[in-house]
Scaffold this active site. Structure first.
Site, PDB file in Angstrom:
ATOM      1  N   ASP A  69      32.634  45.621  46.522  1.00  0.00           N
ATOM      2  CA  ASP A  69      31.634  44.605  46.158  1.00  0.00           C
ATOM      3  C   ASP A  69      30.488  45.253  45.388  1.00  0.00           C
ATOM      4  OD1 ASP A  69      31.325  45.897  48.578  1.00  0.00           O
ATOM      5  OD2 ASP A  69      30.369  44.237  49.613  1.00  0.00           O
ATOM      6  N   ASP A 117      42.934  45.092  39.991  1.00  0.00           N
ATOM      7  CA  ASP A 117      43.243  43.911  39.189  1.00  0.00           C
ATOM      8  C   ASP A 117      41.937  43.248  38.757  1.00  0.00           C
ATOM      9  OD1 ASP A 117      44.461  41.745  38.053  1.00  0.00           O
ATOM     10  OD2 ASP A 117      45.457  41.030  39.856  1.00  0.00           O
ATOM     11  N   ASP A 170      39.794  43.699  34.881  1.00  0.00           N
ATOM     12  CA  ASP A 170      39.494  42.531  34.039  1.00  0.00           C
ATOM     13  C   ASP A 170      37.991  42.378  33.829  1.00  0.00           C
ATOM     14  OD1 ASP A 170      42.114  41.974  33.633  1.00  0.00           O
ATOM     15  OD2 ASP A 170      42.035  39.907  34.330  1.00  0.00           O
TER      16      ASP A 170
END
Ligand code: NAD
Length: 354
Positions: A221, A245, A249
């Site tokens: 986080d 993942d 991005d």
């Protein structure tokens, strides 16, 4: 040197962009006295049309016998109606599995010439951004058991990692950090997840073998936040499949232009699979307007990681930078005052500057 490269152009813009990367690799071979042979095969929808399956055993064998594999992109509306088991994307998943590639490398660099495309404030990206995100590809919650309760009102997905899986990924990260700026950030959620505690212990154990690499540990986080607030602090980041993942991005969004981003997938040897991060862009296929630079830069990664040709890799990266400096842009990265060029012309311009 002699190298044998399998190319998998794939679907829609795939053949257009792959042709430009091959052209640039041929220019590199000519300039530096190498012999690269290219063996073009079908993958995804193109393979479904020709053979009824998205990846044939022969193509996989050819990939596993090559020094490296260069891919365009697969999929698109033409194959929306095919059975889920033979969808184009299944060919790519089967290829990654069949080539036993477990580390996905996603460089995130902001080309200064394209800084206007970066959504972050100029003061945040005033220092150079050059991050290498390494995402584990074959473990984690994506490959665990999953089930739904009989009443369909609760569901479970199992997250699993072995120390071996963490170690082989982390080793690539440490080796890469040694060759770069000597910093490795391991991203996990060790305050909550047992898999993450195993991840962190394994990285800590390995770090004793790499005293020259400065290791930091960050919860995912916080890492997601730090990528936005202070991206320049990162050199190499290593993380699991799920967190990778998302973070990779996020890093692509920071770089701002999908068409510019290369990627590599590596296993335990030098053989790798190289592809741009974008899809097959059916909306612009066949018009010679796609941006080939992500695929061309994937070619640079191929030279660096599979063939050990660092100078040649840098020559491609320099040529791309020079073309951007000279103001040439494909439609997706065009801004006022620049010269708009098509896909083929962009390939020609980069090849000419090798
Ligand atoms: P996409 O990445 O193909 O396209 C998204 C948008 O970005 C489109 O507007 C497209 O025109 C543009 N774009 C993408 N690459 C570009 C380039 N090189 N130059 C200029 N513009 C570019 O994503 P999508 O539309 O969601 O997916 C299209 C197909 O690609 C789907 O079938 C999807 O499953 C597949 N796909 C394949 C891969 C892969 O092969 N690795 C990855 C993602 C998506």
């Amino acid at each position: 040197m002699q190298a044998h490269i399998v190319t998998l152009p794939g679907d829609y813009i795939g053949p257009e962009i792959t042709a430009q990367a091959v052209k640039v690799l041929e220019a590199v071979a000519n300039k530096y006295g190498h012999t690269f042979t290219f063996d073009e095969r079908k993958l995804g929808g193109a393979s479904i049309d020709a053979y009824g399956v998205p990846l044939t055993d022969e193509t996989l064998d050819a990939c596993n016998a090559a020094d490296a594999v260069l891919m365009g992109s697969v999929g698109g509306p033409k194959w929306d109606g095919v059975a889920p088991a033979v969808r184009p994307e299944k060919g790519l998943l089967a290829l990654r599995k069949g080539m036993q590639v477990f580390a996905n490398l996603r460089p995130c660099t902001i080309h200064p010439q394209l800084s206007a495309a970066c959504p972050l404030r100029p003061d945040i990206v005033s220092q150079p951004i050059d991050i290498m995100i390494l995402r584990e590809l074959t473990g984690d919650i994506y490959f665990g058991k999953r089930w739904r309760a009989e009443d369909r009102l609760s569901a479970t997905d199992e997250m699993a990692y072995s120390a071996m899986e963490v170690e082989r990924l982390a080793r690539i990260g440490f080796e890469m950090a040694k060759k770069r700026r000597g910093k490795l950030c391991s991203v996990d959620k060790a305050n909550v997840l047992e898999c993450s505690r195993l991840w962190r212990e394994t990285v800590q154990r390995l770090s004793a073998e790499y005293p020259e690499v400065e290791v930091t540990y960050m919860y995912v986080d916080n890492a997601a936040m730090q990528l936005i607030l202070r991206p320049a602090q990162f050199d190499v980041m290593i993380t699991g499949n799920l967190f990778g993942d998302i973070l990779s991005d996020e890093s692509a969004a920071i770089a701002g232009s999908l068409g510019m981003m290369p990627s590599a997938s590596l296993g335990s040897g030098t053989r790798g699979l190289y592809e741009p991060i974008h899809g097959s862009a059916p909306d612009i296929a066949g018009q010679d307007i796609a941006n080939p630079l992500g695929t061309i830069l994937s070619g640079a990664l191929l030279l660096r990681h599979s063939l050990g040709l660092e100078d040649e890799a840098k020559a491609i990266e320099r040529a791309v930078s020079q073309v951007l400096d000279e103001g040439y842009r494909t439609a997706d990265i065009f801004s006022a005052g620049c010269t708009k060029v098509g896909c083929t012309q962009m390939g020609d311009l980069v090849a000419a500057r090798i």
